[in-house]
Design an enzyme around this catalytic site. Structure first.
Site, PDB file in Angstrom:
ATOM      1  N   ASN A   8       0.879  -1.169   0.000  1.00 44.41           N
ATOM      2  CA  ASN A   8       0.000   0.000   0.000  1.00 44.41           C
ATOM      3  C   ASN A   8       0.917   1.220   0.000  1.00 44.41           C
ATOM      4  O   ASN A   8       1.499   1.569   1.022  1.00 44.41           O
ATOM      5  CB  ASN A   8      -0.899  -0.026   1.243  1.00 44.41           C
ATOM      6  CG  ASN A   8      -1.895   1.118   1.260  1.00 44.41           C
ATOM      7  OD1 ASN A   8      -1.817   2.036   0.436  1.00 44.41           O
ATOM      8  ND2 ASN A   8      -2.817   1.077   2.195  1.00 44.41           N
ATOM      9  N   HIS A 187     -13.108   2.420  -0.422  1.00 42.91           N
ATOM     10  CA  HIS A 187     -13.106   1.407   0.656  1.00 42.91           C
ATOM     11  C   HIS A 187     -13.732   0.089   0.188  1.00 42.91           C
ATOM     12  O   HIS A 187     -14.173  -0.718   1.007  1.00 42.91           O
ATOM     13  CB  HIS A 187     -13.913   1.879   1.895  1.00 42.91           C
ATOM     14  CG  HIS A 187     -13.285   2.990   2.652  1.00 42.91           C
ATOM     15  ND1 HIS A 187     -14.031   3.981   3.256  1.00 42.91           N
ATOM     16  CD2 HIS A 187     -11.993   3.266   2.930  1.00 42.91           C
ATOM     17  CE1 HIS A 187     -13.225   4.833   3.865  1.00 42.91           C
ATOM     18  NE2 HIS A 187     -11.982   4.428   3.683  1.00 42.91           N
ATOM     19  N   GLY A 337     -11.058   1.629  12.379  1.00 39.61           N
ATOM     20  CA  GLY A 337     -10.613   2.142  13.688  1.00 39.61           C
ATOM     21  C   GLY A 337     -11.729   2.544  14.642  1.00 39.61           C
ATOM     22  O   GLY A 337     -11.801   2.054  15.771  1.00 39.61           O
ATOM     23  N   GLU A 391      -7.913  -5.423   4.917  1.00 38.95           N
ATOM     24  CA  GLU A 391      -7.778  -5.115   3.489  1.00 38.95           C
ATOM     25  C   GLU A 391      -6.583  -5.837   2.881  1.00 38.95           C
ATOM     26  O   GLU A 391      -6.625  -6.244   1.720  1.00 38.95           O
ATOM     27  CB  GLU A 391      -7.657  -3.589   3.302  1.00 38.95           C
ATOM     28  CG  GLU A 391      -8.999  -2.899   3.563  1.00 38.95           C
ATOM     29  CD  GLU A 391      -8.893  -1.397   3.797  1.00 38.95           C
ATOM     30  OE1 GLU A 391      -8.434  -1.015   4.899  1.00 38.95           O
ATOM     31  OE2 GLU A 391      -9.260  -0.615   2.912  1.00 38.95           O
TER      32      GLU A 391
HETATM   33  P1  ADP Z   1      -7.459   4.824   8.405  1.00 37.05           P
HETATM   34  O1  ADP Z   1      -8.676   5.394   7.770  1.00 37.05           O
HETATM   35  O2  ADP Z   1      -6.319   5.781   8.473  1.00 37.05           O
HETATM   36  O3  ADP Z   1      -7.097   3.420   7.948  1.00 37.05           O
HETATM   37  P2  ADP Z   1      -8.239   3.516  10.876  1.00 37.05           P
HETATM   38  O4  ADP Z   1      -9.254   2.619  10.334  1.00 37.05           O
HETATM   39  O5  ADP Z   1      -6.997   2.925  11.448  1.00 37.05           O
HETATM   40  O6  ADP Z   1      -7.869   4.693   9.923  1.00 37.05           O
HETATM   41  O7  ADP Z   1      -8.946   4.387  12.014  1.00 37.05           O
HETATM   42  C1  ADP Z   1      -8.195   5.356  12.720  1.00 37.05           C
HETATM   43  C2  ADP Z   1      -9.124   6.099  13.637  1.00 37.05           C
HETATM   44  O8  ADP Z   1      -9.765   5.177  14.522  1.00 37.05           O
HETATM   45  C3  ADP Z   1      -8.380   7.041  14.575  1.00 37.05           C
HETATM   46  O9  ADP Z   1      -8.217   8.302  14.015  1.00 37.05           O
HETATM   47  C4  ADP Z   1      -9.297   7.110  15.747  1.00 37.05           C
HETATM   48  O10 ADP Z   1     -10.177   8.190  15.570  1.00 37.05           O
HETATM   49  C5  ADP Z   1     -10.122   5.859  15.698  1.00 37.05           C
HETATM   50  N1  ADP Z   1      -9.939   5.001  16.869  1.00 37.05           N
HETATM   51  C6  ADP Z   1      -8.964   4.091  17.103  1.00 37.05           C
HETATM   52  N2  ADP Z   1      -9.139   3.524  18.313  1.00 37.05           N
HETATM   53  C7  ADP Z   1     -10.238   4.094  18.862  1.00 37.05           C
HETATM   54  C8  ADP Z   1     -10.950   3.930  20.096  1.00 37.05           C
HETATM   55  N3  ADP Z   1     -10.558   3.075  21.034  1.00 37.05           N
HETATM   56  N4  ADP Z   1     -12.054   4.701  20.284  1.00 37.05           N
HETATM   57  C9  ADP Z   1     -12.453   5.568  19.348  1.00 37.05           C
HETATM   58  N5  ADP Z   1     -11.849   5.748  18.172  1.00 37.05           N
HETATM   59  C10 ADP Z   1     -10.751   5.031  17.929  1.00 37.05           C
END
Ligand code: ADP
Length: 403
Positions: A8, A187, A337, A391
């Protein structure tokens, strides 16, 4: 052994994962960041599954200048050589590449040829931040691994099944066609993977299942999946449309742009930056990470509380509209996330939908379990699930499927 290397490639980063596909296990993964800057950072994790015995995952970190993507591949190969697993013992039989925009042309995983690269380049005008960086990664990877096929897996591909009613913007058709303006959706790799895992988890036939997937990461999108096919999705021409995101506004009256251009004198580059980088959670509350927003909101910060309210209102709006689009729903699935981790977001997003047969079980929602899990109550007509997305595994599977 049948190993697949998944790449990626971002404009200043390179993420990789080496998977062994007989048992679908990760052998190693890594992230090289700040490519092109004075000090690059390198992280390489050797998975427990690639070593004998019950060792834990082991992560190695380093810092060195990484001039460009070609240099990043050399750094990656050095990391494998120094820390393992050996690429000679686990030679990748295919390299799978995430490519963000496949336009109308690419609706399935595609073996990379010179013509495919020209087409990916041609689509850069629709994804200027992503496609050129994806292409740099492909070119560098072809030099590093010249003897194996390279496969491009497109974020847009899963949405190739959108009906015209869902992908057409109600503007002048000639102008739209000429400039390829339509909804593409993103996505897709995640929406596909997650909707399939959900069907498997529920022991249901995918063909018979109506699912809404909520991919809530920094970027966020919703997808209505009918019988395994994407029939609507919230992102559009670009990943800006739809849900409220970490730094992106999502849906907006397009006249806001015209108004801000005329009244506040903002040019198009400034508007682009405003909507993509300074809006969403960060624009509303000064915080782009959902953890911080929830915490600040709970401690009485009004801006953070409003940001979360707007985020949840939009999410519920999409859930409702996709139930209508699908003509009912069997499963709602949270992923990425925020979706995988935020008890508060999951709980509040579906509050008040009991009359639609949606009831979350608070204990199940709050459980710290990992892996696919049910969080709806036993008397909920609609199954609500959390399914961790993967992914890289989906890209590896799709890459293998075409060679
Ligand atoms: P990306 O779109 O960059 O792949 P991710 O799917 O890894 O992102 O999601 C990242 C986001 O997930 C972070 O910015 C954060 O807001 C959120 N996140 C991660 N852990 C938690 C948690 N325990 N509670 C709430 N939000 C979270």
């Amino acid at each position: 052994m049948s190993a697949v290397l998944v790449i990626n490639s971002g404009s200043s980063s390179l993420k990789y994962q080496l998977l062994e596909m007989t048992g679908e296990t990760v052998l190693a993964s890594g992230l090289i960041e700040r490519i092109g800057e004075d000090a690059g950072s390198v992280k390489h994790t050797v998975s427990a599954s690639s070593t004998a015995g019950d060792a834990a995952d082991e992560t190695f970190r380093g810092s060195e200048p990484v001039a460009d993507h070609a240099a990043a591949f050399r750094v990656m190969i050095e990391a494998f050589a120094s820390h393992g697993p050996s690429l000679t013992e686990n030679p990748p039989i295919v390299v799978g590449h995430r490519v963000v925009h496949g336009g109308k042309r690419f609706f399935e995983p595609t073996v990379v040829t010179d013509l495919v690269k020209i087409n990916i380049e041609d689509l850069s005008e629709l994804a200027p931040l992503h496609n050129p960086a994806n292409l740099d990664g492909i070119t560098a990877a072809q030099v590093a691994f010249p003897d194996v096929p390279h496969v491009a897996v497109f974020d847009t591909a899963f949405h190739a099944t959108l009906p015209a009613a869902a992908y057409t913007y109600a503007i002048d058709r000639e102008l739209a066609d000429k400039h390829r303006v339509r909804r593409y959706g993103f996505h897709g790799t995640s929406h596909k993977f997650v909707s399939e895992v959900a069907a498997e988890f529920l022991g249901r036939d995918l063909e018979q299942l109506k699912t809404i997937v909520l991919h809530l990461g920094n970027g966020a999108s919703a997808c209505a999946v009918d019988g395994g096919r994407s029939v609507d999705t919230s992102m559009g021409l670009t990943p800006l449309e739809g849900l409220v995101m970490g730094t992106r506004s999502g849906d907006l009256d397009p006249a806001v742009l015209v108004h801000l251009h005329r009244r506040a004198g903002l040019g198009f580059d400034e508007l682009d930056t405003l909507l993509n980088r300074r809006s969403g959670l960060i624009g509303l509350s000064g915080r782009g990470d959902m953890r911080d927003v929830v915490e600040a909101g709970d401690s009485g910060d009004e801006a953070a509380a409003l940001a979360l309210d707007v985020y949840l209102h939009r999410l519920k709006h999409y859930v409702g509209s996709y139930i209508a689009v699908l003509g009912g729903v069997d499963a709602i699935v949270f992923t990425a996330g925020v979706g995988e981790n935020s008890v508060a977001v999951r709980g509040r997003a579906l509050e008040g939908l009991e009359r639609l047969g949606i009831r979350i079980d608070p204990q199940r929602n709050a459980s710290g379990e990992r892996g696919p899990r049910l969080i709806s109550a036993d008397d909920s007509a609609v199954a609500v699930l959390v399914v961790p997305t993967n992914e890289e595994l989906e890209i590896a599977r799709q890459s293998l499927s075409v060679i």
